[in-house]
Scaffold this motif. Structure first.
Motif, short mmCIF file in Angstrom:
data_model
loop_
_atom_site.label_atom_id
_atom_site.label_comp_id
_atom_site.label_asym_id
_atom_site.label_seq_id
_atom_site.Cartn_x
_atom_site.Cartn_y
_atom_site.Cartn_z
N LEU A 32 0.84 -1.20 0.00
CA LEU A 32 0.00 0.00 0.00
C LEU A 32 0.87 1.25 0.00
CD1 LEU A 32 -3.23 0.67 2.00
CD2 LEU A 32 -1.38 2.35 2.04
N ARG A 33 1.90 1.27 0.83
CA ARG A 33 2.76 2.46 0.91
C ARG A 33 3.53 2.67 -0.38
NH1 ARG A 33 4.52 0.10 6.63
NH2 ARG A 33 2.59 0.64 7.75
N ASP A 34 4.01 1.57 -0.97
CA ASP A 34 4.78 1.69 -2.22
C ASP A 34 3.92 2.21 -3.36
OD1 ASP A 34 7.05 0.76 -0.99
OD2 ASP A 34 6.93 -1.28 -1.82
N ARG A 35 2.65 1.83 -3.38
CA ARG A 35 1.81 2.13 -4.54
C ARG A 35 0.94 3.39 -4.36
NH1 ARG A 35 0.94 -2.83 -7.43
NH2 ARG A 35 -0.49 -1.71 -8.79
N LEU A 36 0.53 3.70 -3.14
CA LEU A 36 -0.44 4.78 -2.96
C LEU A 36 0.10 6.05 -2.30
CD1 LEU A 36 -3.70 2.88 -1.89
CD2 LEU A 36 -2.77 3.30 -4.18
N GLU A 89 0.61 10.18 -4.07
CA GLU A 89 -0.43 10.58 -5.01
C GLU A 89 -1.84 10.40 -4.44
OE1 GLU A 89 -1.86 9.87 -9.64
OE2 GLU A 89 -0.13 8.77 -8.84
N PHE A 90 -2.05 9.37 -3.59
CA PHE A 90 -3.41 9.06 -3.13
C PHE A 90 -3.61 9.18 -1.63
CE2 PHE A 90 -2.64 6.82 -7.09
CZ PHE A 90 -3.73 7.22 -7.85
N THR A 91 -2.54 9.06 -0.87
CA THR A 91 -2.62 9.18 0.59
C THR A 91 -1.21 9.38 1.13
OG1 THR A 91 -3.51 8.16 2.62
CG2 THR A 91 -2.34 6.71 1.09
N ASP A 92 -1.11 9.76 2.38
CA ASP A 92 0.21 9.88 2.99
C ASP A 92 0.22 9.29 4.39
OD1 ASP A 92 -1.25 11.76 4.37
OD2 ASP A 92 0.10 13.45 3.96
N TRP A 93 -0.72 8.35 4.63
CA TRP A 93 -0.78 7.72 5.95
C TRP A 93 -1.50 6.38 5.87
CZ3 TRP A 93 -5.39 6.42 8.43
CH2 TRP A 93 -6.56 6.93 7.85
N ASP A 94 -1.29 5.57 6.91
CA ASP A 94 -2.05 4.34 7.08
C ASP A 94 -1.91 3.86 8.51
OD1 ASP A 94 -0.07 1.81 7.30
OD2 ASP A 94 0.81 3.26 5.91
N LEU A 95 -2.76 2.92 8.87
CA LEU A 95 -2.69 2.28 10.18
C LEU A 95 -2.68 0.77 9.99
CD1 LEU A 95 -5.20 4.44 12.24
CD2 LEU A 95 -2.81 4.06 12.82
N GLU A 96 -1.66 0.12 10.53
CA GLU A 96 -1.66 -1.34 10.57
C GLU A 96 -2.54 -1.78 11.74
OE1 GLU A 96 2.21 -3.27 10.32
OE2 GLU A 96 3.06 -1.39 9.59
N PHE A 97 -3.43 -2.75 11.48
CA PHE A 97 -4.40 -3.09 12.52
C PHE A 97 -4.46 -4.56 12.89
CE2 PHE A 97 -6.67 -2.96 8.44
CZ PHE A 97 -7.35 -4.17 8.43
N ASN A 105 -3.24 -3.22 6.72
CA ASN A 105 -3.34 -1.80 7.03
C ASN A 105 -4.47 -1.17 6.23
OD1 ASN A 105 -1.95 -1.91 4.56
ND2 ASN A 105 -0.61 -0.20 5.05
N ALA A 106 -4.86 0.00 6.65
CA ALA A 106 -5.96 0.71 6.01
C ALA A 106 -5.66 2.19 5.97
CB ALA A 106 -7.28 0.47 6.75
N THR A 107 -6.24 2.86 4.98
CA THR A 107 -6.12 4.31 4.85
C THR A 107 -7.40 4.85 4.26
OG1 THR A 107 -4.70 6.11 4.03
CG2 THR A 107 -5.14 4.30 2.51
N VAL A 108 -7.55 6.16 4.32
CA VAL A 108 -8.63 6.87 3.63
C VAL A 108 -7.97 7.68 2.52
CG1 VAL A 108 -10.46 8.60 3.84
CG2 VAL A 108 -10.04 6.98 5.70
N VAL A 109 -8.41 7.48 1.30
CA VAL A 109 -7.75 8.16 0.18
C VAL A 109 -8.09 9.64 0.19
CG1 VAL A 109 -7.59 6.12 -1.28
CG2 VAL A 109 -9.66 7.52 -1.35
#
Length: 315
Positions: A99-103, A106-114, A264-268
Protein backbone atom coordinates in the motif's frame (compact mmCIF):
# COMPACT_ATOMS: atom_id res chain seq x y z
CA UNK A 1 -11.49 -14.74 22.90
CA UNK A 2 -11.07 -11.82 25.28
CA UNK A 3 -13.02 -11.59 28.50
CA UNK A 4 -15.18 -8.53 29.12
CA UNK A 5 -12.48 -7.00 31.31
CA UNK A 6 -9.75 -7.67 28.75
CA UNK A 7 -11.94 -6.21 26.01
CA UNK A 8 -12.53 -3.04 28.02
CA UNK A 9 -8.84 -2.65 28.79
CA UNK A 10 -7.97 -3.21 25.14
CA UNK A 11 -10.42 -0.54 24.01
CA UNK A 12 -9.01 1.92 26.54
CA UNK A 13 -5.44 1.26 25.38
CA UNK A 14 -6.35 1.81 21.77
CA UNK A 15 -8.39 4.91 22.55
CA UNK A 16 -5.23 6.40 24.05
CA UNK A 17 -3.74 6.34 20.55
CA UNK A 18 -6.70 6.65 18.26
CA UNK A 19 -10.02 7.13 19.99
CA UNK A 20 -13.26 7.09 18.13
CA UNK A 21 -14.35 9.92 15.90
CA UNK A 22 -17.85 10.56 17.12
CA UNK A 23 -17.81 14.21 16.16
CA UNK A 24 -16.93 13.30 12.58
CA UNK A 25 -19.59 10.57 12.53
CA UNK A 26 -22.16 13.05 13.79
CA UNK A 27 -21.40 15.31 10.87
CA UNK A 28 -21.65 12.40 8.44
CA UNK A 29 -25.03 11.23 9.67
CA UNK A 30 -26.40 14.74 9.87
CA UNK A 31 -25.26 15.38 6.32
CA UNK A 32 -27.18 12.36 5.03
CA UNK A 33 -30.64 12.96 6.49
CA UNK A 34 -33.29 11.24 4.47
CA UNK A 35 -30.97 8.44 3.30
CA UNK A 36 -28.90 5.71 4.92
CA UNK A 37 -25.31 6.95 5.26
CA UNK A 38 -22.60 4.62 3.99
CA UNK A 39 -18.85 4.26 3.66
CA UNK A 40 -17.27 2.48 0.68
CA UNK A 41 -14.39 0.05 1.16
CA UNK A 42 -12.06 -1.44 -1.44
CA UNK A 43 -10.26 -4.28 0.29
CA UNK A 44 -8.06 -7.32 0.02
CA UNK A 45 -10.22 -10.36 -0.67
CA UNK A 46 -9.02 -12.12 2.46
CA UNK A 47 -10.89 -9.51 4.51
CA UNK A 48 -14.24 -10.04 2.78
CA UNK A 49 -15.82 -12.05 5.60
CA UNK A 50 -14.13 -9.84 8.21
CA UNK A 51 -15.92 -6.79 6.86
CA UNK A 52 -19.17 -8.43 5.78
CA UNK A 53 -19.79 -10.66 8.80
CA UNK A 54 -17.97 -8.97 11.67
CA UNK A 55 -16.89 -5.36 11.24
CA UNK A 56 -19.67 -4.12 8.95
CA UNK A 57 -22.66 -5.19 11.08
CA UNK A 58 -21.04 -3.98 14.31
CA UNK A 59 -20.10 -0.64 12.73
CA UNK A 60 -23.67 -0.20 11.47
CA UNK A 61 -25.06 -1.00 14.94
CA UNK A 62 -22.80 1.56 16.60
CA UNK A 63 -22.90 4.38 14.04
CA UNK A 64 -25.87 3.82 11.74
CA UNK A 65 -23.47 3.83 8.77
CA UNK A 66 -23.52 0.99 6.23
CA UNK A 67 -20.25 -0.52 5.01
CA UNK A 68 -20.30 -1.19 1.26
CA UNK A 69 -17.31 -3.36 0.39
CA UNK A 70 -15.67 -4.65 -2.77
CA UNK A 71 -12.99 -7.32 -2.49
CA UNK A 72 -10.13 -8.27 -4.81
CA UNK A 73 -6.49 -9.30 -4.67
CA UNK A 74 -4.51 -6.46 -3.13
CA UNK A 75 -2.42 -5.90 -6.27
CA UNK A 76 -5.66 -5.53 -8.21
CA UNK A 77 -6.97 -3.15 -5.53
CA UNK A 78 -3.90 -0.93 -5.91
CA UNK A 79 -4.21 -0.98 -9.69
CA UNK A 80 -7.87 0.08 -9.49
CA UNK A 81 -6.92 3.03 -7.30
CA UNK A 82 -4.03 4.03 -9.54
CA UNK A 83 -6.19 3.72 -12.68
CA UNK A 84 -9.04 5.52 -10.91
CA UNK A 85 -11.46 2.79 -11.98
CA UNK A 86 -12.64 2.52 -8.36
CA UNK A 87 -13.28 5.41 -6.01
CA UNK A 88 -13.57 4.11 -2.41
CA UNK A 89 -13.41 5.97 0.85
CA UNK A 90 -11.28 3.33 2.62
CA UNK A 91 -8.60 1.05 1.18
CA UNK A 92 -7.51 -2.03 3.16
CA UNK A 93 -4.43 -4.00 2.15
CA UNK A 94 -3.09 -7.47 3.00
CA UNK A 95 0.45 -6.11 2.58
CA UNK A 96 1.24 -2.91 4.43
CA UNK A 97 4.38 -2.21 2.41
CA UNK A 98 2.56 -2.68 -0.90
CA UNK A 99 0.00 0.00 0.00
CA UNK A 100 2.76 2.46 0.91
CA UNK A 101 4.78 1.69 -2.22
CA UNK A 102 1.81 2.13 -4.54
CA UNK A 103 -0.44 4.78 -2.96
CA UNK A 104 1.72 7.12 -0.90
CA UNK A 105 2.20 10.66 -2.26
CA UNK A 106 -0.43 10.58 -5.01
CA UNK A 107 -3.41 9.06 -3.13
CA UNK A 108 -2.62 9.18 0.59
CA UNK A 109 0.21 9.88 2.99
CA UNK A 110 -0.78 7.72 5.95
CA UNK A 111 -2.05 4.34 7.08
CA UNK A 112 -2.69 2.28 10.18
CA UNK A 113 -1.66 -1.34 10.57
CA UNK A 114 -4.40 -3.09 12.52
CA UNK A 115 -3.90 -6.88 12.44
CA UNK A 116 -1.67 -9.78 11.43
CA UNK A 117 -2.19 -13.20 9.89
CA UNK A 118 -0.37 -16.43 9.07
CA UNK A 119 -0.09 -18.59 5.96
CA UNK A 120 -0.76 -22.32 5.63
CA UNK A 121 -2.99 -24.85 3.90
CA UNK A 122 -6.77 -24.87 4.13
CA UNK A 123 -7.86 -28.35 3.07
CA UNK A 124 -10.82 -30.65 2.58
CA UNK A 125 -10.53 -33.55 5.01
CA UNK A 126 -12.74 -35.74 2.81
CA UNK A 127 -10.09 -35.85 0.07
CA UNK A 128 -7.15 -38.25 -0.02
CA UNK A 129 -4.79 -35.30 0.44
CA UNK A 130 -6.72 -34.14 3.51
CA UNK A 131 -6.91 -37.60 5.06
CA UNK A 132 -3.19 -38.22 4.57
CA UNK A 133 -2.38 -34.76 5.92
CA UNK A 134 -4.37 -35.52 9.07
CA UNK A 135 -2.53 -38.83 9.36
CA UNK A 136 0.66 -36.82 9.83
CA UNK A 137 2.30 -37.00 6.41
CA UNK A 138 4.41 -34.01 5.40
CA UNK A 139 2.44 -31.41 3.46
CA UNK A 140 5.27 -30.84 0.98
CA UNK A 141 5.58 -34.54 0.15
CA UNK A 142 1.82 -34.77 -0.33
CA UNK A 143 1.86 -31.60 -2.45
CA UNK A 144 4.44 -33.07 -4.81
CA UNK A 145 2.37 -36.25 -5.05
CA UNK A 146 -0.84 -34.36 -5.85
CA UNK A 147 -2.35 -34.16 -9.31
CA UNK A 148 -2.02 -30.94 -11.28
CA UNK A 149 -4.62 -28.45 -10.04
CA UNK A 150 -5.39 -30.32 -6.81
CA UNK A 151 -3.91 -27.42 -4.83
CA UNK A 152 -4.68 -23.76 -5.46
CA UNK A 153 -2.86 -20.53 -4.75
CA UNK A 154 -3.89 -16.94 -5.37
CA UNK A 155 -2.77 -15.32 -8.60
CA UNK A 156 0.66 -13.91 -7.66
CA UNK A 157 0.24 -11.05 -10.14
CA UNK A 158 -3.01 -9.96 -8.52
CA UNK A 159 -2.64 -10.42 -4.79
CA UNK A 160 -0.06 -10.87 -2.02
CA UNK A 161 -1.58 -14.22 -1.00
CA UNK A 162 -0.44 -15.58 -4.35
CA UNK A 163 3.10 -14.31 -4.18
CA UNK A 164 3.36 -15.30 -0.52
CA UNK A 165 2.50 -18.87 -1.52
CA UNK A 166 5.39 -18.85 -4.00
CA UNK A 167 7.69 -17.29 -1.40
CA UNK A 168 6.62 -20.01 1.05
CA UNK A 169 7.53 -22.66 -1.53
CA UNK A 170 10.94 -21.03 -1.94
CA UNK A 171 11.61 -20.88 1.80
CA UNK A 172 10.29 -24.42 2.29
CA UNK A 173 12.68 -25.61 -0.41
CA UNK A 174 15.57 -24.31 1.67
CA UNK A 175 14.10 -25.31 5.04
CA UNK A 176 13.47 -28.94 4.06
CA UNK A 177 16.29 -29.37 1.52
CA UNK A 178 13.87 -29.88 -1.37
CA UNK A 179 15.83 -29.16 -4.53
CA UNK A 180 13.59 -27.59 -7.19
CA UNK A 181 10.49 -27.58 -4.97
CA UNK A 182 9.41 -24.02 -5.84
CA UNK A 183 9.38 -24.64 -9.59
CA UNK A 184 7.74 -28.05 -9.24
CA UNK A 185 4.94 -26.52 -7.20
CA UNK A 186 4.45 -23.70 -9.70
CA UNK A 187 3.89 -26.34 -12.39
CA UNK A 188 1.32 -28.17 -10.22
CA UNK A 189 -0.84 -25.54 -8.57
CA UNK A 190 -3.89 -23.78 -9.95
CA UNK A 191 -3.68 -19.98 -9.78
CA UNK A 192 -7.06 -18.60 -8.72
CA UNK A 193 -7.61 -15.11 -10.16
CA UNK A 194 -10.48 -14.30 -7.77
CA UNK A 195 -9.06 -14.40 -4.24
CA UNK A 196 -12.47 -14.54 -2.48
CA UNK A 197 -13.26 -17.67 -4.56
CA UNK A 198 -10.15 -19.63 -3.68
CA UNK A 199 -11.95 -21.62 -0.98
CA UNK A 200 -14.93 -22.61 -3.11
CA UNK A 201 -13.16 -25.43 -4.92
CA UNK A 202 -11.77 -26.77 -1.66
CA UNK A 203 -15.17 -26.73 0.02
CA UNK A 204 -16.75 -28.62 -2.89
CA UNK A 205 -13.94 -31.19 -2.97
CA UNK A 206 -12.95 -30.38 -6.55
CA UNK A 207 -9.63 -29.21 -5.09
CA UNK A 208 -7.88 -30.83 -2.15
CA UNK A 209 -6.52 -27.65 -0.61
CA UNK A 210 -5.31 -24.09 -1.06
CA UNK A 211 -2.53 -21.93 0.32
CA UNK A 212 -4.49 -19.38 2.33
CA UNK A 213 -4.42 -17.12 5.35
CA UNK A 214 -5.56 -18.54 8.65
CA UNK A 215 -8.60 -16.26 8.86
CA UNK A 216 -9.86 -17.52 5.50
CA UNK A 217 -9.99 -21.07 6.85
CA UNK A 218 -11.70 -19.82 10.01
CA UNK A 219 -14.26 -17.96 7.86
CA UNK A 220 -15.16 -21.20 6.10
CA UNK A 221 -14.90 -23.50 9.14
CA UNK A 222 -12.23 -25.41 7.24
CA UNK A 223 -9.30 -27.47 8.61
CA UNK A 224 -6.07 -25.48 8.45
CA UNK A 225 -2.44 -26.54 8.70
CA UNK A 226 -0.30 -23.54 9.59
CA UNK A 227 3.13 -23.59 7.98
CA UNK A 228 6.20 -23.59 10.26
CA UNK A 229 7.38 -20.17 11.46
CA UNK A 230 10.20 -20.27 8.90
CA UNK A 231 7.67 -19.68 6.12
CA UNK A 232 4.27 -18.78 7.59
CA UNK A 233 5.09 -15.05 7.53
CA UNK A 234 3.65 -14.59 11.01
CA UNK A 235 6.76 -13.83 13.10
CA UNK A 236 8.05 -10.22 12.94
CA UNK A 237 11.39 -11.40 14.36
CA UNK A 238 11.93 -13.47 11.21
CA UNK A 239 11.43 -10.53 8.84
CA UNK A 240 15.00 -10.74 7.54
CA UNK A 241 14.60 -14.46 6.92
CA UNK A 242 11.31 -13.97 5.03
CA UNK A 243 12.99 -11.32 2.89
CA UNK A 244 15.29 -13.98 1.44
CA UNK A 245 12.38 -14.96 -0.86
CA UNK A 246 10.90 -12.58 -3.42
CA UNK A 247 8.53 -12.45 -6.37
CA UNK A 248 8.29 -9.98 -9.26
CA UNK A 249 4.85 -9.48 -10.79
CA UNK A 250 4.53 -9.85 -14.55
CA UNK A 251 2.38 -6.82 -15.36
CA UNK A 252 3.76 -4.05 -13.13
CA UNK A 253 7.22 -5.53 -12.57
CA UNK A 254 6.76 -4.93 -8.83
CA UNK A 255 9.21 -6.94 -6.71
CA UNK A 256 7.79 -8.02 -3.36
CA UNK A 257 10.16 -9.40 -0.78
CA UNK A 258 8.85 -11.85 1.77
CA UNK A 259 7.62 -10.03 4.86
CA UNK A 260 5.29 -10.61 7.82
CA UNK A 261 1.58 -10.52 6.99
CA UNK A 262 0.16 -7.26 8.32
CA UNK A 263 -3.07 -5.55 7.30
CA UNK A 264 -3.34 -1.80 7.03
CA UNK A 265 -5.96 0.71 6.01
CA UNK A 266 -6.12 4.31 4.85
CA UNK A 267 -8.63 6.87 3.63
CA UNK A 268 -7.75 8.16 0.18
CA UNK A 269 -7.33 11.89 -0.34
CA UNK A 270 -10.28 12.21 -2.71
CA UNK A 271 -12.71 10.10 -0.69
CA UNK A 272 -16.37 11.03 -1.10
CA UNK A 273 -16.89 10.79 2.66
CA UNK A 274 -13.55 11.07 4.47
CA UNK A 275 -15.31 11.56 7.81
CA UNK A 276 -17.02 8.17 7.63
CA UNK A 277 -13.78 6.67 6.35
CA UNK A 278 -11.80 8.00 9.28
CA UNK A 279 -14.42 6.65 11.64
CA UNK A 280 -14.28 3.18 10.10
CA UNK A 281 -10.47 3.01 10.34
CA UNK A 282 -10.64 4.08 13.99
CA UNK A 283 -13.37 1.50 14.58
CA UNK A 284 -11.14 -1.24 13.15
CA UNK A 285 -8.35 -0.60 15.61
CA UNK A 286 -10.67 0.17 18.51
CA UNK A 287 -12.40 -3.23 18.28
CA UNK A 288 -9.72 -5.93 18.18
CA UNK A 289 -12.15 -8.55 19.47
CA UNK A 290 -14.08 -8.37 16.18
CA UNK A 291 -10.89 -8.98 14.22
CA UNK A 292 -9.83 -11.87 16.44
CA UNK A 293 -13.28 -13.44 16.10
CA UNK A 294 -12.70 -13.29 12.34
CA UNK A 295 -9.45 -15.28 12.69
CA UNK A 296 -6.95 -12.41 12.57
CA UNK A 297 -4.25 -11.79 15.16
CA UNK A 298 -4.18 -8.54 17.12
CA UNK A 299 -1.42 -8.15 19.67
CA UNK A 300 -0.14 -5.34 21.83
CA UNK A 301 1.95 -4.01 18.95
CA UNK A 302 -1.20 -2.89 17.12
CA UNK A 303 -2.28 -0.41 15.98
CA UNK A 304 0.87 0.85 14.24
CA UNK A 305 0.47 4.26 12.58
CA UNK A 306 2.58 5.36 9.63
CA UNK A 307 2.81 8.73 7.92
CA UNK A 308 0.62 11.75 8.63
CA UNK A 309 -2.33 10.15 10.37
CA UNK A 310 -5.19 12.71 10.43
CA UNK A 311 -6.22 14.33 13.69
CA UNK A 312 -9.71 12.87 13.23
CA UNK A 313 -8.19 9.41 13.61
CA UNK A 314 -5.14 9.94 15.84
CA UNK A 315 -5.73 12.25 18.76
Amino acid sequence: MSTTGDHTDSRVRRRALLGTVGSVAGFTVAGCLGSTPSVSVLSAGSLAHTFEDHVGPAFKDETGIDVHGEYYGTNAVMRMIEDRTKHPDVVASADATLLRDRLYDEFTDWDLEFAANSVGIGYNDDTEFGRRLEDGESWYELALDADEGDLAIGDPDLDPLGYRAIQAFELAESEHDLDGFREEMLALVYKEPEEPQIMAGVESGSRAGAIVYRNMAVDHDMPFLEFPAAYNFADPELADHYAMASYTTDEEGYTAEGRPVTYNATVVDDADDPGAGHQLVAFLVDNPDLLEDAGLTVGESFPRPSGNVPEEVER
